[in-house]
Every structure is written in structure tokens, then in C-alpha cells.
Enzyme design. Structure first.
Site, PDB file in Angstrom:
ATOM      1  N   GLU A 227       0.908  -1.231  -0.076  1.00 16.09           N
ATOM      2  CA  GLU A 227      -0.166   0.272  -0.047  1.00 16.09           C
ATOM      3  C   GLU A 227       0.835   1.036   0.050  1.00 16.09           C
ATOM      4  O   GLU A 227       1.552   1.601   0.922  1.00 16.09           O
ATOM      5  CB  GLU A 227      -0.925   0.082   1.276  1.00 16.09           C
ATOM      6  CG  GLU A 227      -1.747  -1.237   1.350  1.00 16.09           C
ATOM      7  CD  GLU A 227      -2.860  -1.080   0.649  1.00 16.09           C
ATOM      8  OE1 GLU A 227      -3.259  -0.220  -0.475  1.00 16.09           O
ATOM      9  OE2 GLU A 227      -4.001  -2.025   0.292  1.00 16.09           O
ATOM     10  N   CYS A 261      -2.667   8.881   2.532  1.00 12.40           N
ATOM     11  CA  CYS A 261      -2.206   8.516   1.126  1.00 12.40           C
ATOM     12  C   CYS A 261      -3.408   8.552   0.183  1.00 12.40           C
ATOM     13  O   CYS A 261      -3.234   8.725  -1.067  1.00 12.40           O
ATOM     14  CB  CYS A 261      -1.948   6.897   1.262  1.00 12.40           C
ATOM     15  SG  CYS A 261      -2.928   5.804   2.237  1.00 12.40           S
ATOM     16  N   GLU A 430      -6.234  -4.705   0.546  1.00 19.77           N
ATOM     17  CA  GLU A 430      -6.868  -5.221   1.739  1.00 19.77           C
ATOM     18  C   GLU A 430      -8.341  -4.755   2.155  1.00 19.77           C
ATOM     19  O   GLU A 430      -9.005  -4.287   1.110  1.00 19.77           O
ATOM     20  CB  GLU A 430      -6.018  -4.339   2.688  1.00 19.77           C
ATOM     21  CG  GLU A 430      -4.516  -4.484   2.528  1.00 19.77           C
ATOM     22  CD  GLU A 430      -3.529  -3.817   3.507  1.00 19.77           C
ATOM     23  OE1 GLU A 430      -3.127  -2.549   3.264  1.00 19.77           O
ATOM     24  OE2 GLU A 430      -3.271  -4.410   4.451  1.00 19.77           O
TER      25      GLU A 430
HETATM   26  P1  NAD Z   1       8.440   4.854   4.878  1.00 19.99           P
HETATM   27  O1  NAD Z   1       8.347   4.203   3.371  1.00 19.99           O
HETATM   28  O2  NAD Z   1       9.582   5.753   4.909  1.00 19.99           O
HETATM   29  O3  NAD Z   1       8.232   3.945   5.965  1.00 19.99           O
HETATM   30  C1  NAD Z   1       7.140   3.216   6.120  1.00 19.99           C
HETATM   31  C2  NAD Z   1       7.749   1.857   6.958  1.00 19.99           C
HETATM   32  O4  NAD Z   1       8.721   1.214   6.436  1.00 19.99           O
HETATM   33  C3  NAD Z   1       8.146   2.263   8.363  1.00 19.99           C
HETATM   34  O5  NAD Z   1       7.869   1.372   9.333  1.00 19.99           O
HETATM   35  C4  NAD Z   1       9.734   2.255   8.196  1.00 19.99           C
HETATM   36  O6  NAD Z   1      10.573   2.097   9.476  1.00 19.99           O
HETATM   37  C5  NAD Z   1       9.759   0.955   7.324  1.00 19.99           C
HETATM   38  N1  NAD Z   1      10.895   0.968   6.555  1.00 19.99           N
HETATM   39  C6  NAD Z   1      11.623   1.934   6.086  1.00 19.99           C
HETATM   40  N2  NAD Z   1      12.832   1.455   5.279  1.00 19.99           N
HETATM   41  C7  NAD Z   1      12.800   0.215   5.101  1.00 19.99           C
HETATM   42  C8  NAD Z   1      13.483  -0.719   4.664  1.00 19.99           C
HETATM   43  N3  NAD Z   1      14.449  -0.426   4.056  1.00 19.99           N
HETATM   44  N4  NAD Z   1      13.198  -2.035   4.755  1.00 19.99           N
HETATM   45  C9  NAD Z   1      12.049  -2.284   5.708  1.00 19.99           C
HETATM   46  N5  NAD Z   1      11.234  -1.664   6.226  1.00 19.99           N
HETATM   47  C10 NAD Z   1      11.590  -0.157   5.862  1.00 19.99           C
HETATM   48  O7  NAD Z   1       6.948   5.676   4.655  1.00 19.99           O
HETATM   49  P2  NAD Z   1       6.668   6.781   5.894  1.00 19.99           P
HETATM   50  O8  NAD Z   1       7.297   7.906   5.817  1.00 19.99           O
HETATM   51  O9  NAD Z   1       6.414   5.951   7.165  1.00 19.99           O
HETATM   52  O10 NAD Z   1       4.941   6.943   5.468  1.00 19.99           O
HETATM   53  C11 NAD Z   1       4.564   8.113   4.307  1.00 19.99           C
HETATM   54  C12 NAD Z   1       4.671   7.164   2.989  1.00 19.99           C
HETATM   55  O11 NAD Z   1       3.460   6.216   2.931  1.00 19.99           O
HETATM   56  C13 NAD Z   1       3.631   8.011   2.185  1.00 19.99           C
HETATM   57  O12 NAD Z   1       4.424   8.168   0.765  1.00 19.99           O
HETATM   58  C14 NAD Z   1       2.388   7.601   1.953  1.00 19.99           C
HETATM   59  O13 NAD Z   1       1.396   7.870   0.943  1.00 19.99           O
HETATM   60  C15 NAD Z   1       2.491   6.142   2.064  1.00 19.99           C
HETATM   61  N6  NAD Z   1       1.348   5.713   2.931  1.00 19.99           N
HETATM   62  C16 NAD Z   1       0.742   4.764   2.046  1.00 19.99           C
HETATM   63  C17 NAD Z   1      -0.746   4.306   2.413  1.00 19.99           C
HETATM   64  C18 NAD Z   1      -1.598   3.407   1.508  1.00 19.99           C
HETATM   65  O14 NAD Z   1      -2.446   2.746   2.145  1.00 19.99           O
HETATM   66  N7  NAD Z   1      -1.517   3.327   0.194  1.00 19.99           N
HETATM   67  C19 NAD Z   1      -1.100   4.439   3.803  1.00 19.99           C
HETATM   68  C20 NAD Z   1      -0.089   5.451   4.562  1.00 19.99           C
HETATM   69  C21 NAD Z   1       1.055   5.862   4.001  1.00 19.99           C
END
Ligand code: NAD
Length: 454
Positions: A227, A261, A430
């Protein structure tokens, strides 16, 4: 150690130990044992325990909501809804346990049946923008389908996840079945992705990180749901109820300070209605109440972190024209509601996900132009269509390439309807009626009625 800050005040709230790869190894071992017993339990018993978990969450809605206000800066009204959503997701998933049916398929010479088997241990990597609901979107159906779950919350928001794990034990869920591993993405998150004992990853977060996880999952052909980001259109045709469209537009991208998002951050307005729409939108943006998230009257709180504030500021430079609302000054990660006008269609603010309280307004000429513009990003998560013409609403709903659309409304997420993205907004779905099957393998068994083959 992870340092949790209150984003409305910048005051420290808690420090939480960060999980190491060795912690992940140990958690996988415990989860593997717990999952065997869970999958073997009678479906009615699993359903009963999940309903009990839902009831315990319900008893703690206010506590969980207050925790989310403190660690994530969510408005108290939203935070109560989010904790209630966890309860509802658990209830809904519990109702699916005894309905997780295989099929019987006509064959000659025997009986053919499909069996839906749990995957094993599922790793859930959650973001900070909706820590509780997004964790539960995957956790509830995964548990209901007979899996164990290891949840890694985002670095900035581990507290509600940790509390939910305690409540699961209080409800009687077996030890080890649902574990929370706070930690950093590159260490704890990556350890989940690479671990051979984890059968599936559900990742919600940025498209950039999601692509890296997808590539790593390929090594083990690990199951994966993604997502990811969005830059969703809000298409306003000239024949729409313009007053209603303008009144609804602000919270369609300002809810959760735009850290959503599904935020409708591309407001596309038919040129003949453009001036009137902006006239209606301007006061609606200026009146948004931004401030203390614990105050019941607040509509928008702070951004999650200094990093997120810097990111939003890097997009919205002073030279850009538009409508700007109010925001508190002083400590806290505040940014005012902002609508940018006069931008080129392909300007970064018009096509890239900012993830803050910022929208752009772009004019379009006719229906074909609206669809072209709506589809002119790499994303495809959500969108809204405002028109009084039912034929146009249906044509546009078919033509916009996104997973979750609403007509004359901005609603897109219900736990009993499917949710997910087209194109670079994600992979898989989901929620909805098929939520549990995403956490199963389908096994086909043919039973001969012709006696043993000689
Ligand atoms: P992010 O991708 O930086 O982090 C998301 C999660 O991934 C965190 O728990 C982080 O610790 C983990 N993560 C980061 N690097 C990783 C790696 N190399 N390996 C495994 N896990 C890792 O994003 P964010 O800053 O937490 O959230 C914002 C982004 O999420 C926005 O772009 C938003 O659009 C997106 N988002 C999408 C949805 C959806 O349902 N489509 C919902 C919420 C947020």
C-alpha cells in the site's frame, strides 16, 4: 533507542528499545511455534478469541486515542475513530474465520476440493500516518486466517502498537502469536523482509521503500502486499453542486494534516466553474481550525516530525501563489492549510506526493481533458468525481485508473469494502470481503472415487 516526541509540542514522550536482527530471529521462532497451535485450533475458538480481543480494545478506546494524540498529533476525534476501527476490524475478521471456505469443483472420477491454508508467519511493516488502523488492516485478517503476525511500527509511532500487543495477551491470544517489534526500517524492517521464516510481508509506506522491499521479496518469492503513495484527483465538473464540492474539498486533503495516502490533493475544476469554485473554496480553507489536537474543536493538528515539516516546506516556496490558512506559531511541527494555484500541470507540487496539508487547483476543459489530467501521475490510489450527471459519474469512474473512487463524496475507506492501489500506488487489496484470503495459500486436492490405482 527510538525517541518518541509529541509533534504538537516537540516534548519527549518516551524512549523505546529498537529491535535488532537477533530480536527478529527470536520473535520469528516464537511466532512459528504459536502459529502451529493457532492454525490447529477450532475455528470457533479462534473467532471467539479475536472477538474477545475486539472487546478489550473497545474497553481501551479512549486510552489508545489519547496515546495517538500524544505520539502522532492526531485530532482526538480522529484518534477515537482510529481505535474504534481496530475493534471493528477485529470483529469483522472474527466473523470470517468460520466462513473461510474452499470450493468443490466438478471433476470426473472423484471429488475435487480446494483448501485455504494459512501462510505461517506474516510480517507487517506499518507507517506513522495511521499507526493503528493500518496495522490492524493486515493484522486482524492475517490472525483470523490462522497466521501469526510480527508488526513493525514506524520509528516515530510505536506506542499504540505496543499497547495493542499487551491488550491481545490480556484478551487471551496465545503468547507469541502477535508480537510488536519497534525498530528502524533498514534494520528491523529489513530483517523481517529478509527472514526465511516469514511467509508474507504487508508493507504500507512510501513507493520508494516499497519498490526496494518488492525487489528483496523476489529472492524468496515471498508473498507481498504493498500500500504505497498517492496523489489523488478531486474532479469537479461545472454541473456539480459547487457549494457542496467546495465545502467538502478542504478536509478531503487536510484530514490528518494531509498525511493521508488517499488525500485529494489535485483539485481539478472545469474551467467554466473555476472562478466560482475558488471564490467558495477560499473562506472554507481560511476557516479551518488548526491547533491543539487534544481540543475537541480542532480540525487539523501538526505534522508528524521536523523531517516531514522540512519536506513540505521544500515544496511550498514563498513565490507560489494560492490560498493559505492559519497555523499556530512556536514549538510543534505546524504548517498552514495551503491551496496552490497557477501551477503548470507537471509542476512537482502538482504530480509528486507532498504528504502535508497542500493541494493544487488545476483547470480542465471537458470530460476527456478531466480524465487525461486525473490519470497524469504515476499513482492510482483514490479519487473523487463531483457531477449531477449520473452517466458522466459512471463514465469517469470507469476511466480514472485508481482503486478507490467516490462520487459526490470523499469517502474511500470502509473495513468491509476492498482498498488498494493501481499502478505505483500498490499491489494487492486489503479490507473487504476477501481480506482473509490474502493471507492464505489455495491447495487443490483431488480424491479419486475409483478405488486405489493399481
Ligand atoms: P516509509 O516508506 O519511509 O516507512 C514506512 C515503514 O517502512 C516504516 O515502518 C519504516 O520504518 C519502514 N521502512 C523504511 N525503510 C525500510 C526498509 N529498507 N526495509 C523495511 N522497512 C523499511 O514511509 P513513511 O514515511 O512511514 O510513510 C509515508 C508514506 O507512506 C507516504 O508516501 C504515504 O503515501 C505512504 N502511505 C501509503 C498508504 C496506503 O495505504 N497506500 C497508507 C499510509 C501511508
Amino acid at each position: 533507542m527510538l525517541q518518541v516526541l509529541n509533534p504538537a509540542t516537540e516534548e519527549p514522550v518516551a524512549t523505546v528499545p529498537a529491535a535488532t536482527p537477533a530480536d527478529v530471529d527470536a520473535a520469528v521462532a516464537r511466532a512459528t511455534t504459536a502459529q502451529r497451535g493457532w492454525a490447529a485450533a477450532a475455528p470457533a475458538d479462534r473467532a471467539r478469541l479475536l472477538r474477545r480481543f475486539a472487546a478489550v480494545v473497545d474497553d481501551h478506546v479512549e486510552e489508545l486515542a489519547r496515546l495517538e494524540v500524544t505520539e502522532a498529533g492526531h485530532t482526538i476525534g480522529n484518534a477515537r475513530w482510529e481505535a474504534g476501527n481496530v475493534r471493528d476490524l477485529l470483529d469483522f475478521a472474527a466473523g470470517g474465520v468460520e466462513r473461510l471456505n474452499g470450493r468443490q469443483i466438478p471433476v470426473a472420477g472423484g471429488l475435487d476440493v480446494t483448501i485455504l491454508e494459512p501462510l505461517g508467519v506474516v510480517g507487517v511493516i506499518a507507517p506513522w500516518n495511521f499507526p493503528m488502523p493500518i496495522a490492524a488492516w493486515a493484522t486482524a485478517p492475517a490472525l483470523a486466517a490462522g497466521n501469526a503476525v510480527l508488526l513493525k511500527p514506524a520509528e516515530t509511532t510505536p506506542l499504540t502498537a505496543l499497547r495493542l500487543a499487551e491488550l491481545a495477551l490480556e484478551a487471551g491470544l496465545p503468547e507469541g502469536l502477535f508480537q510488536v517489534l519497534p525498530g528502524t526500517g533498514p534494520v528491523a524492517g529489513n530483517a523481517l523482509v529478509e527472514h526465511p521464516g516469514i511467509a508474507k510481508i504487508v508493507f504500507t509506506g512510501s513507493t520508494r521503500v516499497g519498490k526496494g522491499i518488492m525487489a528483496k521479496c523476489a529472492d524468496q518469492v515471498k508473498r507481498l502486499t504493498l500500500e504505497l503513495g498517492g496523489k489523488s484527483p478531486n474532479i469537479v465538473f461545472a454541473d456539480a453542486d459547487l457549494e457542496a464540492a467546495a465545502a467538502a474539498a478542504p478536509m478531503s486533503f487536510l484530514d490528518n494534516s494531509g498525511q493521508d495516502c488517499c488525500a485529494r490533493t489535485r483539485i481539478l475544476v472545469q474551467r467554466s466553474a473555476y472562478d466560482r469554485f475558488l471564490e467558495l473554496l477560499t473562506p472554507a480553507i481560511e476557516e479551518i481550525v488548526v491547533g491543539d489536537p487534544a481540543d475537541e474543536r480542532t480540525q487539523m493538528g501538526p505534522l508528524i516530525s521536523r523531517a516531514q515539516l522540512d519536506r513540505v516546506r521544500s515544496y511550498v516556496t514563498d513565490d507560489l501563489e494560492g490560498i493559505r490558512g492559519k497555523a499556530p506559531e512556536g514549538p510543534g511541527f505546524w504548517f498552514p492549510p495551503t491551496v496552490l494555484t497557477g501551477l503548470a500541470e507537471d509542476a512537482p507540487c502538482a504530480v509528486e506526493e507532498i504528504f502535508g496539508p497542500v493541494a493544487v487547483v488545476l483547470p480542465f476543459e471537458d470530460e476527456a481533458d478531466a480524465i487525461r489530467l486525473a490519470n497524469a501521475t504515476e499513482y492510482g490510489l483514490s479519487g473523487s468525481i463531483w457531477t449531477r450527471d449520473v452517466g458522466r459519474a459512471l463514465r469517469a469512474s470507469r476511466a480514472v485508473r485508481a482503486g478507490n473512487l467516490s462520487v459526490n463524496s470523499h469517502s474511500s475507506v470502509r473495513y468491509w469494502t476492498p482498498f488498494g492501489g493501481y499502478r505505483q500506488s500498490g499491489l494487492g487489496r486489503e479490507l473487504g470481503p476477501d481480506a482473509l484470503t490474502a493471507f492464505t495459500e489455495t491447495k487443490n486436492v483431488f480424491i479419486s472415487t475409483e478405488g486405489p490405482a493399481l
